[in-house]
Design a protein around this motif. Structure first.
Motif, PDB file in Angstrom:
ATOM      1  N   ALA A  28       0.877  -1.168   0.000  1.00  0.00           N
ATOM      2  CA  ALA A  28       0.000   0.000   0.000  1.00  0.00           C
ATOM      3  C   ALA A  28       0.911   1.214   0.000  1.00  0.00           C
ATOM      4  CB  ALA A  28      -0.905  -0.013   1.234  1.00  0.00           C
ATOM      5  N   ALA A  29       0.365   2.357  -0.320  1.00  0.00           N
ATOM      6  CA  ALA A  29       1.168   3.574  -0.391  1.00  0.00           C
ATOM      7  C   ALA A  29       1.953   3.778   0.898  1.00  0.00           C
ATOM      8  CB  ALA A  29       0.271   4.778  -0.658  1.00  0.00           C
ATOM      9  N   GLY A  30       3.241   3.991   0.765  1.00  0.00           N
ATOM     10  CA  GLY A  30       4.096   4.283   1.903  1.00  0.00           C
ATOM     11  C   GLY A  30       4.463   3.092   2.768  1.00  0.00           C
ATOM     12  N   THR A  31       4.165   1.878   2.305  1.00  0.00           N
ATOM     13  CA  THR A  31       4.476   0.693   3.106  1.00  0.00           C
ATOM     14  C   THR A  31       5.555  -0.145   2.439  1.00  0.00           C
ATOM     15  OG1 THR A  31       2.856  -0.776   2.054  1.00  0.00           O
ATOM     16  CG2 THR A  31       2.075   0.561   3.906  1.00  0.00           C
ATOM     17  N   ARG A  32       6.058  -1.072   3.205  1.00  0.00           N
ATOM     18  CA  ARG A  32       6.987  -2.053   2.662  1.00  0.00           C
ATOM     19  C   ARG A  32       6.235  -2.976   1.715  1.00  0.00           C
ATOM     20  NH1 ARG A  32       8.205  -0.884   7.809  1.00  0.00           N
ATOM     21  NH2 ARG A  32      10.396  -0.580   8.334  1.00  0.00           N
ATOM     22  N   ILE A  33       6.921  -3.473   0.714  1.00  0.00           N
ATOM     23  CA  ILE A  33       6.341  -4.469  -0.176  1.00  0.00           C
ATOM     24  C   ILE A  33       6.470  -5.818   0.514  1.00  0.00           C
ATOM     25  CG2 ILE A  33       6.547  -5.615  -2.415  1.00  0.00           C
ATOM     26  CD1 ILE A  33       7.828  -2.935  -3.417  1.00  0.00           C
ATOM     27  N   ASN A  34       5.397  -6.567   0.543  1.00  0.00           N
ATOM     28  CA  ASN A  34       5.413  -7.883   1.169  1.00  0.00           C
ATOM     29  C   ASN A  34       5.345  -8.963   0.103  1.00  0.00           C
ATOM     30  OD1 ASN A  34       5.169  -9.594   3.641  1.00  0.00           O
ATOM     31  ND2 ASN A  34       3.312 -10.209   2.578  1.00  0.00           N
ATOM     32  N   ILE A  35       6.208  -9.952   0.207  1.00  0.00           N
ATOM     33  CA  ILE A  35       6.196 -11.112  -0.681  1.00  0.00           C
ATOM     34  C   ILE A  35       6.210 -12.343   0.212  1.00  0.00           C
ATOM     35  CG2 ILE A  35       7.390 -12.371  -2.511  1.00  0.00           C
ATOM     36  CD1 ILE A  35       8.668  -9.633  -3.268  1.00  0.00           C
ATOM     37  N   SER A  36       5.240 -13.224   0.002  1.00  0.00           N
ATOM     38  CA  SER A  36       5.120 -14.407   0.850  1.00  0.00           C
ATOM     39  C   SER A  36       4.979 -15.670   0.009  1.00  0.00           C
ATOM     40  CB  SER A  36       3.881 -14.291   1.741  1.00  0.00           C
ATOM     41  OG  SER A  36       4.009 -13.236   2.652  1.00  0.00           O
ATOM     42  N   PRO A  37       5.675 -16.741   0.396  1.00  0.00           N
ATOM     43  CA  PRO A  37       5.497 -18.038  -0.264  1.00  0.00           C
ATOM     44  C   PRO A  37       4.329 -18.788   0.368  1.00  0.00           C
ATOM     45  CG  PRO A  37       7.240 -18.198   1.355  1.00  0.00           C
ATOM     46  CD  PRO A  37       6.759 -16.774   1.388  1.00  0.00           C
ATOM     47  N   ARG A  38       3.665 -19.592  -0.438  1.00  0.00           N
ATOM     48  CA  ARG A  38       2.524 -20.371   0.047  1.00  0.00           C
ATOM     49  C   ARG A  38       2.453 -21.687  -0.716  1.00  0.00           C
ATOM     50  NH1 ARG A  38       0.533 -16.867   3.382  1.00  0.00           N
ATOM     51  NH2 ARG A  38       0.337 -14.690   2.841  1.00  0.00           N
ATOM     52  N   GLY A  39       1.877 -22.689  -0.082  1.00  0.00           N
ATOM     53  CA  GLY A  39       1.688 -23.977  -0.736  1.00  0.00           C
ATOM     54  C   GLY A  39       0.429 -23.985  -1.586  1.00  0.00           C
ATOM     55  N   THR A  40       0.498 -24.617  -2.731  1.00  0.00           N
ATOM     56  CA  THR A  40      -0.634 -24.594  -3.657  1.00  0.00           C
ATOM     57  C   THR A  40      -1.812 -25.455  -3.212  1.00  0.00           C
ATOM     58  OG1 THR A  40       0.429 -26.293  -4.996  1.00  0.00           O
ATOM     59  CG2 THR A  40       0.750 -23.999  -5.686  1.00  0.00           C
ATOM     60  N   ASP A  41      -1.649 -26.263  -2.180  1.00  0.00           N
ATOM     61  CA  ASP A  41      -2.787 -27.032  -1.688  1.00  0.00           C
ATOM     62  C   ASP A  41      -3.908 -26.119  -1.206  1.00  0.00           C
ATOM     63  OD1 ASP A  41      -1.066 -26.230   0.452  1.00  0.00           O
ATOM     64  OD2 ASP A  41      -1.978 -27.725   1.768  1.00  0.00           O
ATOM     65  N   ALA A  42      -3.590 -24.875  -0.873  1.00  0.00           N
ATOM     66  CA  ALA A  42      -4.567 -23.912  -0.379  1.00  0.00           C
ATOM     67  C   ALA A  42      -5.108 -23.002  -1.478  1.00  0.00           C
ATOM     68  CB  ALA A  42      -3.938 -23.057   0.713  1.00  0.00           C
ATOM     69  N   PHE A  43      -4.669 -23.180  -2.722  1.00  0.00           N
ATOM     70  CA  PHE A  43      -5.002 -22.272  -3.825  1.00  0.00           C
ATOM     71  C   PHE A  43      -6.114 -22.847  -4.691  1.00  0.00           C
ATOM     72  CE2 PHE A  43      -4.541 -20.241  -7.933  1.00  0.00           C
ATOM     73  CZ  PHE A  43      -4.314 -18.918  -7.583  1.00  0.00           C
ATOM     74  N   ARG A  44      -7.032 -21.987  -5.121  1.00  0.00           N
ATOM     75  CA  ARG A  44      -8.110 -22.409  -6.011  1.00  0.00           C
ATOM     76  C   ARG A  44      -8.328 -21.370  -7.103  1.00  0.00           C
ATOM     77  NH1 ARG A  44      -7.155 -25.941  -2.966  1.00  0.00           N
ATOM     78  NH2 ARG A  44      -8.592 -27.347  -1.881  1.00  0.00           N
ATOM     79  N   VAL A  45      -8.525 -21.850  -8.322  1.00  0.00           N
ATOM     80  CA  VAL A  45      -9.000 -20.999  -9.403  1.00  0.00           C
ATOM     81  C   VAL A  45     -10.517 -21.133  -9.387  1.00  0.00           C
ATOM     82  CG1 VAL A  45      -9.032 -20.575 -11.893  1.00  0.00           C
ATOM     83  CG2 VAL A  45      -6.909 -21.319 -10.784  1.00  0.00           C
ATOM     84  N   LEU A  46     -11.209 -20.030  -9.109  1.00  0.00           N
ATOM     85  CA  LEU A  46     -12.663 -20.062  -8.965  1.00  0.00           C
ATOM     86  C   LEU A  46     -13.388 -19.757 -10.261  1.00  0.00           C
ATOM     87  CD1 LEU A  46     -13.074 -18.235  -5.530  1.00  0.00           C
ATOM     88  CD2 LEU A  46     -12.596 -20.646  -5.995  1.00  0.00           C
TER      89      LEU A  46
END
Length: 184
Positions: A28-46
């Motif tokens: 968001a404006a004025g914040t640090r950029i966050n990058i996080s890894p995640r496992g695809t077992d939790a991911f869905r294409v809806l």
């Protein structure tokens, strides 16, 4: 080498299904950029322009704060085996909090009714731009398995301990932005 799309197609879905990890990027404006890894077992294409993932309790909750303040998010998959490719979904996200009717409905309809201990929210992304690139620079890796650390952490804390932990660590971002988890 890069190609642009307005929607997620079957080739993208197939690619996502073969991956074991994805990364989220938000700010968001004025914040640090966050990058996080995640496992695809939790991911869905809806759908052609919507994706979601179950988000587990972690040491911070930057994504929720950024979604509330700005909404922009990028999700990236990169092939670490097989043919090289990078796939990015650009869009705007929102948080669906645990213990809400929408959360329960999404868990039932998109996550086989399963919300592992430690699940704190679902991140839903309206994808407005899909981009592929070569991925030639991504090293080859061999998937060995999932770590038990997150599940062990959640089990050791229990539901009450996780709630206390979220109140301490997940209420605001590193930059002091509210995450919205405890507004009610």
């Amino acid at each position: 080498m890069g190609k642009q799309f307005t929607a997620i197609d079957d080739r993208h879905r197939d690619f996502v299904a073969r991956q074991k990890i994805f990364f989220t990027g938000s700010a968001a404006a004025g914040t640090r950029i966050n990058i996080s890894p995640r496992g695809t077992d939790a991911f869905r294409v809806l759908g052609a322009n919507t994706v979601a993932y179950r988000d587990l309790t972690g040491s911070g909750n930057e994504t929720a704060a950024h979604m509330r303040a700005d909404g922009r998010i990028t999700i990236m998959f990169c092939a670490v085996d097989g043919p090289p490719m990078i796939l990015r979904f650009y869009g705007h996200g929102r948080i669906v909090l645990k213990d809400t009717p929408e959360f329960d409905a999404m868990i039932a309809s998109h996550f086989d009714g399963e919300a592992p201990l430690g699940t704190r929210q679902i991140v839903v992304v309206d994808v407005d731009f899909v981009h592929t690139s070569c991925g030639y620079g991504v090293p080859l890796f061999e998937h060995v398995g999932e770590r038990a650390s997150m599940q062990n952490f959640a089990e050791a804390k229990g539901e009450e301990g996780l709630e206390a932990y979220r109140r301490e660590k997940n209420a605001v971002s590193l930059d002091g932005l509210p995450t919205g988890m405890f507004d009610a």
